[in-house]
Write a protein that holds these residues in place. Structure first.
Motif, PDB file in Angstrom:
ATOM      1  N   ARG A  23       0.837  -1.208   0.000  1.00  0.00           N
ATOM      2  CA  ARG A  23       0.000   0.000   0.000  1.00  0.00           C
ATOM      3  C   ARG A  23       0.877   1.265   0.000  1.00  0.00           C
ATOM      4  O   ARG A  23       0.618   2.204  -0.750  1.00  0.00           O
ATOM      5  CB  ARG A  23      -0.927  -0.028   1.211  1.00  0.00           C
ATOM      6  N   ASP A  24       1.936   1.268   0.812  1.00  0.00           N
ATOM      7  CA  ASP A  24       2.850   2.416   0.830  1.00  0.00           C
ATOM      8  C   ASP A  24       3.517   2.606  -0.533  1.00  0.00           C
ATOM      9  O   ASP A  24       3.678   3.735  -0.989  1.00  0.00           O
ATOM     10  CB  ASP A  24       3.936   2.224   1.900  1.00  0.00           C
ATOM     11  N   ALA A  25       3.904   1.510  -1.176  1.00  0.00           N
ATOM     12  CA  ALA A  25       4.536   1.604  -2.496  1.00  0.00           C
ATOM     13  C   ALA A  25       3.582   2.224  -3.510  1.00  0.00           C
ATOM     14  O   ALA A  25       3.974   3.101  -4.286  1.00  0.00           O
ATOM     15  CB  ALA A  25       5.004   0.229  -2.964  1.00  0.00           C
ATOM     16  N   ALA A  26       2.333   1.795  -3.491  1.00  0.00           N
ATOM     17  CA  ALA A  26       1.341   2.354  -4.418  1.00  0.00           C
ATOM     18  C   ALA A  26       1.126   3.843  -4.145  1.00  0.00           C
ATOM     19  O   ALA A  26       1.037   4.652  -5.093  1.00  0.00           O
ATOM     20  CB  ALA A  26       0.029   1.584  -4.305  1.00  0.00           C
ATOM     21  N   ARG A  27       1.057   4.221  -2.884  1.00  0.00           N
ATOM     22  CA  ARG A  27       0.875   5.634  -2.529  1.00  0.00           C
ATOM     23  C   ARG A  27       2.091   6.464  -2.922  1.00  0.00           C
ATOM     24  O   ARG A  27       1.960   7.588  -3.407  1.00  0.00           O
ATOM     25  CB  ARG A  27       0.584   5.785  -1.038  1.00  0.00           C
ATOM     26  N   LEU A  28       3.301   5.926  -2.726  1.00  0.00           N
ATOM     27  CA  LEU A  28       4.508   6.655  -3.125  1.00  0.00           C
ATOM     28  C   LEU A  28       4.552   6.867  -4.631  1.00  0.00           C
ATOM     29  O   LEU A  28       4.933   7.947  -5.097  1.00  0.00           O
ATOM     30  CB  LEU A  28       5.763   5.904  -2.654  1.00  0.00           C
ATOM     31  N   LEU A  29       4.154   5.864  -5.404  1.00  0.00           N
ATOM     32  CA  LEU A  29       4.090   6.031  -6.861  1.00  0.00           C
ATOM     33  C   LEU A  29       3.124   7.156  -7.222  1.00  0.00           C
ATOM     34  O   LEU A  29       3.442   8.012  -8.052  1.00  0.00           O
ATOM     35  CB  LEU A  29       3.653   4.731  -7.540  1.00  0.00           C
ATOM     36  N   ALA A  30       1.956   7.157  -6.587  1.00  0.00           N
ATOM     37  CA  ALA A  30       0.967   8.208  -6.860  1.00  0.00           C
ATOM     38  C   ALA A  30       1.498   9.577  -6.461  1.00  0.00           C
ATOM     39  O   ALA A  30       1.357  10.555  -7.221  1.00  0.00           O
ATOM     40  CB  ALA A  30      -0.340   7.899  -6.132  1.00  0.00           C
ATOM     41  N   LEU A  31       2.123   9.670  -5.292  1.00  0.00           N
ATOM     42  CA  LEU A  31       2.672  10.950  -4.835  1.00  0.00           C
ATOM     43  C   LEU A  31       3.778  11.453  -5.756  1.00  0.00           C
ATOM     44  O   LEU A  31       3.945  12.658  -5.930  1.00  0.00           O
ATOM     45  CB  LEU A  31       3.217  10.806  -3.404  1.00  0.00           C
ATOM     46  N   ALA A 135      16.153  15.500  -0.104  1.00  0.00           N
ATOM     47  CA  ALA A 135      15.054  16.447   0.092  1.00  0.00           C
ATOM     48  C   ALA A 135      13.760  15.883  -0.490  1.00  0.00           C
ATOM     49  O   ALA A 135      12.689  15.974   0.132  1.00  0.00           O
ATOM     50  CB  ALA A 135      15.393  17.792  -0.559  1.00  0.00           C
ATOM     51  N   ARG A 136      13.840  15.288  -1.669  1.00  0.00           N
ATOM     52  CA  ARG A 136      12.663  14.670  -2.301  1.00  0.00           C
ATOM     53  C   ARG A 136      12.184  13.482  -1.466  1.00  0.00           C
ATOM     54  O   ARG A 136      10.984  13.276  -1.296  1.00  0.00           O
ATOM     55  CB  ARG A 136      12.998  14.244  -3.736  1.00  0.00           C
ATOM     56  N   GLN A 137      13.115  12.710  -0.928  1.00  0.00           N
ATOM     57  CA  GLN A 137      12.761  11.567  -0.095  1.00  0.00           C
ATOM     58  C   GLN A 137      12.004  12.035   1.154  1.00  0.00           C
ATOM     59  O   GLN A 137      10.966  11.471   1.502  1.00  0.00           O
ATOM     60  CB  GLN A 137      14.030  10.803   0.297  1.00  0.00           C
ATOM     61  N   ARG A 138      12.530  13.061   1.816  1.00  0.00           N
ATOM     62  CA  ARG A 138      11.849  13.596   3.010  1.00  0.00           C
ATOM     63  C   ARG A 138      10.455  14.103   2.656  1.00  0.00           C
ATOM     64  O   ARG A 138       9.488  13.863   3.396  1.00  0.00           O
ATOM     65  CB  ARG A 138      12.679  14.708   3.655  1.00  0.00           C
ATOM     66  N   ALA A 139      10.332  14.789   1.532  1.00  0.00           N
ATOM     67  CA  ALA A 139       9.031  15.325   1.114  1.00  0.00           C
ATOM     68  C   ALA A 139       8.030  14.190   0.851  1.00  0.00           C
ATOM     69  O   ALA A 139       6.877  14.263   1.285  1.00  0.00           O
ATOM     70  CB  ALA A 139       9.189  16.208  -0.124  1.00  0.00           C
ATOM     71  N   LEU A 140       8.466  13.167   0.156  1.00  0.00           N
ATOM     72  CA  LEU A 140       7.575  12.028  -0.115  1.00  0.00           C
ATOM     73  C   LEU A 140       7.133  11.352   1.184  1.00  0.00           C
ATOM     74  O   LEU A 140       5.961  11.001   1.336  1.00  0.00           O
ATOM     75  CB  LEU A 140       8.262  11.007  -1.019  1.00  0.00           C
ATOM     76  N   LEU A 141       8.070  11.159   2.101  1.00  0.00           N
ATOM     77  CA  LEU A 141       7.739  10.504   3.360  1.00  0.00           C
ATOM     78  C   LEU A 141       6.781  11.358   4.204  1.00  0.00           C
ATOM     79  O   LEU A 141       5.890  10.822   4.856  1.00  0.00           O
ATOM     80  CB  LEU A 141       9.012  10.153   4.129  1.00  0.00           C
TER      81      LEU A 141
END
Length: 146
Positions: A23-31, A135-141
């Protein structure tokens, strides 16, 4: 095309639910605005060590590996497939313990990190690229948590 996530769990660990990782992987792709197929594998240190040795020449386990399928001479064959993220749950557990964080949180960080590698980010390229990637990683999380 929408995002599709396939998850293979070859290692189980208390505190990590395969369904939540998927579920997290799917949400990260969408984000990230990516509509593609992603494969996620949860493995142990022995399997990760073999992969790291065979693909990167480093005979030790690592936390996450990303295998991009949109790179190289065959990239155009299946543009709908982003690639594979492989996470060592054993290494994730050690890193989480060292940080005093839940292992599920560490897996989430590694998942985001691997996804960004598949999208072309590379923290080893330069200090500026490392800053941009983290920075992108922190924003996605942050978005994932919100």
């Amino acid at each position: 095309m929408s995002a599709t996530v396939t998850l293979v769990s070859r290692r189980r660990l208390a505190g990590v639910r395969a369904a939540a990782v998927r579920r997290d992987a799917a949400r990260l792709l969408a984000l990230a605005g990516v509509a593609a197929e992603l494969s996620v594998a949860l493995v142990g240190d022995a399997e990760m060590r073999a992969l790291n040795r065979d693909w990167r020449g480093q005979d030790r386990p690592t936390d996450v590996l990303a295998f991009a399928l949109r790179e190289g001479e065959d990239a155009a064959l299946h543009p709908e497939v982003l690639g594979d993220v492989v996470i060592s749950l054993d290494t994730a557990a050690r890193q989480a313990a060292a940080r005093g964080a839940p292992v599920a949180d560490e897996v989430r960080v590694l998942l985001a990190h691997g996804l960004l590698h598949l999208l072309g980010y590379d923290h080893e390229r330069s200090p500026a690229e490392a800053r941009r990637m983290f920075a992108r990683q922190r924003a996605l999380l942050r978005q994932l948590a919100g």
